[in-house]
Scaffold this active site. Structure first.
Site, PDB file in Angstrom:
ATOM      1  N   GLU A 146     -10.934  -4.315 -40.901  1.00 54.66           N
ATOM      2  CA  GLU A 146      -9.570  -4.616 -41.321  1.00 54.66           C
ATOM      3  C   GLU A 146      -9.584  -5.419 -42.613  1.00 54.66           C
ATOM      4  OE1 GLU A 146      -8.199  -6.547 -37.774  1.00 54.66           O
ATOM      5  OE2 GLU A 146      -8.730  -8.532 -38.491  1.00 54.66           O
ATOM      6  N   LYS A 189     -11.095  -4.216 -29.116  1.00 52.25           N
ATOM      7  CA  LYS A 189     -10.167  -4.630 -30.155  1.00 52.25           C
ATOM      8  C   LYS A 189      -9.435  -3.421 -30.739  1.00 52.25           C
ATOM      9  CE  LYS A 189     -12.281  -8.938 -31.810  1.00 52.25           C
ATOM     10  NZ  LYS A 189     -13.323  -9.086 -30.817  1.00 52.25           N
ATOM     11  N   HIS A 192     -16.728 -17.984 -38.902  1.00 50.09           N
ATOM     12  CA  HIS A 192     -15.733 -17.353 -38.034  1.00 50.09           C
ATOM     13  C   HIS A 192     -15.751 -17.920 -36.622  1.00 50.09           C
ATOM     14  CE1 HIS A 192     -15.264 -14.588 -41.324  1.00 50.09           C
ATOM     15  NE2 HIS A 192     -16.526 -14.229 -41.232  1.00 50.09           N
ATOM     16  N   ARG A 211      -9.402 -14.210 -20.812  1.00 50.22           N
ATOM     17  CA  ARG A 211     -10.165 -15.260 -20.130  1.00 50.22           C
ATOM     18  C   ARG A 211      -9.598 -16.612 -20.534  1.00 50.22           C
ATOM     19  NH1 ARG A 211     -12.954 -17.179 -24.536  1.00 50.22           N
ATOM     20  NH2 ARG A 211     -13.585 -15.661 -26.105  1.00 50.22           N
TER      21      ARG A 211
END
Length: 662
Positions: A205, A121, A240, A296
């Site tokens: 973040e 990421k 999440h 994917r």
């Protein structure tokens, strides 16, 4: 069109519903399929669905589905030409993609270089930053030490979001509200990331307060063409992890769709992408920010298939063997709206803790697409993701798609471990969802309304009692010891008086006793207000119930003294209480700390004799790629620690004991 590479036999390096889904498409293309399985999956549906099957090893994923050498050996042993990784496990592992190619096999996925570029990421965000794609403020640098992350968290301001650099699906993702919680949360996030992806690196973040999660499906071939297949909204999440997904995203203007589609295509082209991928954005107001790219097929791909009429697995296979994309961007059409619900074995009332156990009843209605990797009688194992099925409804409008999904959820028959079925029913019918005013924090904010189980309909109490009585009569009539005995009639009877029978049921809130009288004229339910004629006609696991002038059908499942009913009146679960059993005296020690779910002990943080304060982490249990921290209920002394790291524990197993609070 003649394929550039032959693909006659496909090995699916995965399990569950995605393995079944891939095999179904492969067979329609005339391709033989190979299943791989662990010892826990020896009789699983994906194994039964394949032409050939090969054992990998013991149940733990690291010894089976994550073992690259064993999967390649399975391909050699079965003569497979290609390997499809599905999603999860090794699907975004660049080393695996390289190993497949080095073995001379086709990897049904993107090149390893693209996986590496987007697999981290942090690296992906740096790449997007260079390309001018807007990013959420945060820290994606190589130095992710606790000191650096603490400094950056202070810079961007709390709350912040910790995310695993090497994967998605909510694993290793944690929200930190306060600076003093960062260190402990960071350790937990790293452990989850390591367990799920074999990589404990994380990034940090800014945590947006009212965002939407919108992702774009992209597809690229090896001839230089890249297209997008519109967007999906995946904002309805818990912990999440996505619960409900829909396509197209509601409220997206044509201009926003074009802008996000272009950004997604640019992202794919920047890394030389080939195959199916998903570029995920987080939106708030008129802004959208790049989050990550999943290299994917996604769990929610069926909603894209529903609105485009395409088979994305077929596209994957065609692209992997060298064919060009079947359609150009202008030829891809968007028709109607689709919504998907993920049905899990989990307990919403206990923070969605995964559950295990046998599916004693499982039946789905007609009219919707169902992707599942299990059948009635199968076991939900502690070793893997607890998904039971995905239900996908399509309609000409969003309102009709939601309505069809709601009807399908109500008609689903399910018994066994606790599930989120009732929760899903309430979620898709919530005004905030129907009115499209939700965001990623919606489920947490509306938890009280969404988690509250409505009381069982009064008529279902009566139906449950009648089913119990009818089942008892049927059992007694099946094989009487003496067919000429007057007791072989199997019914209650009395001389010149109506026979009386009593059933006591409990729905988990309070027991209730129902009284019935039977004579030659029939059976009646006796209440304080009088008597009402009733009847129950059985047919296998279904019953037709008559209550006065009303008649309705129910399906039922029995497990010992437990009875589950499903009907147009709703769903209810009861336990029959034997009034002759009396009440058991049990002693509950408030300081006996037990495992909240079956799993493995991954960390023991205290020793016997330690003095702790309320909320101190004591033991960490991991199951189904999730961690649960057992904490001290109050200030005090730890009297005993009953487990060690590596122990496998059942739900309710005693982990530690604290001295009673003074």
């Amino acid at each position: 069109m003649t394929p550039t590479r032959p693909l006659r036999r496909l090995l699916v390096a995965n399990r569950g519903e995605i393995a079944v889904r891939i095999m179904k498409t492969a067979k329609t293309m005339g391709i033989e399929t190979v299943a791989v399985f662990s010892d826990a999956d020896a009789e699983a549906l994906h194994v039964r669905s394949a032409d050939l099957a090969h054992r990998l090893g013991p149940a733990p994923a690291r010894e089976s589905y994550l073992d690259v050498d064993k999967i390649l050996e399975a391909a050699r042993a079965t003569g497979a030409d290609a390997i499809h990784p599905g999603y999860g496990f090794l699907s975004e592992n660049a080393d695996f993609a390289d190993a497949v190619a080095d073995a001379g096999l086709i990897f049904v996925g993107p090149p390893a270089s693209a996986i590496r570029a987007m697999g981290s990421k942090a690296a992906a965000k740096a790449l997007m930053e260079e390309a001018g794609v807007p990013l959420v403020p945060g820290w994606h640098g190589a130095d992710a030490s606790e000191a650096v992350l603490a400094r950056e968290a202070e810079r961007i301001g709390f709350p912040v979001l910790i995310k695993a650099s090497a994967g998605g699906g909510g694993k290793g993702m944690k929200v930190v509200e306060r600076a003093e919680d960062l260190a402990e949360t960071l350790l937990s996030a790293r452990r989850e990331a390591q367990a799920a992806f074999g990589d404990d690196r994380v990034l940090i973040e800014k945590y947006l307060t009212r965002p939407r999660h919108v992702e774009v499906q992209v597809f690229a071939d090896s001839h230089g063409e890249t297209v997008h297949l519109f967007e999906r909204d995946c904002s309805l999440q818990r912990r999440h992890q996505k619960v409900i997904e829909e396509a197209p995203a509601p409220g997206i203007t044509p201009e926003r769709r074009a802008a996000m589609g272009k950004a997604a295509i640019d992202a794919a082209r920047a890394v030389g992408y080939v195959g199916a991928g998903t570029v995920e954005f987080i939106t708030q107001g008129d802004d959208f920010f790049f989050m990550e790219m999943n290299t994917r097929l996604q769990v929610e791909h069926p909603v894209t298939e529903a609105i485009t009429g395409l088979d994305l697995v077929e596209w994957q296979i065609r692209v992997a063997r060298g064919e060009p994309l079947p359609l150009t961007q202008d030829e891809i059409l968007l028709v109607g709206h689709a919504v998907e619900a993920r049905l899990y074995a989990e307990d919403p009332a206990r923070d969605f803790l995964p559950q295990t156990g046998r599916l004693t009843r499982l039946a789905f209605p007609e009219g919707v697409r169902v992707d599942t990797g299990v059948e009635e009688g199968d076991e939900i194992s502690r070793h893997y993701d607890p998904m039971i099925a995905k239900l996908i409804a399509h309609g000409p409008t969003r309102a009709e798609a939601l309505a069809r999904l709601a009807v399908a959820l109500r008609a689903t028959e399910l018994d066994g471990p606790a599930t989120n079925l009732g929760f899903l029913e309430r979620l898709v019918g919530h005004p905030g969802v129907v009115g499209d005013t939700h965001d990623t924090g919606f489920i947490a904010r509306e938890a009280d309304a969404l988690l509250a189980e409505p009381p069982a309909d009064e008529r279902l109490w009566n139906a449950a009692a009648l089913v119990r009585l009818a089942r008892e009569e049927a059992e007694a009539k099946r094989a009487p010891a003496d067919p000429f005995s007057p007791f072989a009639t199997a019914g209650a009877w009395g001389l010149n008086v109506a026979a009386r029978r009593v059933v006591t049921l409990d729905d988990g809130t309070a027991p209730r006793t129902l009284t019935f009288e039977t004579d030659r004229s029939g059976t009646r339910l006796v209440t304080a207000g009088g008597a009402m004629p009733v009847a129950c006609r059985l047919a296998a696991d279904r019953a037709t119930i008559t209550l006065g002038d009303a008649r309705f059908a129910v399906t039922f499942a029995e497990d010992g003294d437990r009875l589950t009913l499903a009907s147009p009146l709703g769903r209810a679960r009861f336990r029959e209480i034997d009034p002759r059993a009396g009440t058991a005296s049990t002693h509950h020690h408030a300081d006996r700390l037990v495992a909240p779910m079956p799993g493995s002990v991954v960390q023991v943080l205290v020793e016997a004799g330690a003095s702790v304060t309320a909320g101190t982490p004591l033991v960490v249990v991991e199951a189904m790629k999730m961690e649960h921290v057992v904490r001290a209920p109050h200030d005090g002394i730890v009297e005993k620690v009953e487990v060690a790291v590596g122990d496998v524990v059942a739900e309710g197993f005693e982990l530690a004991v604290m001295a009673a609070e003074a």
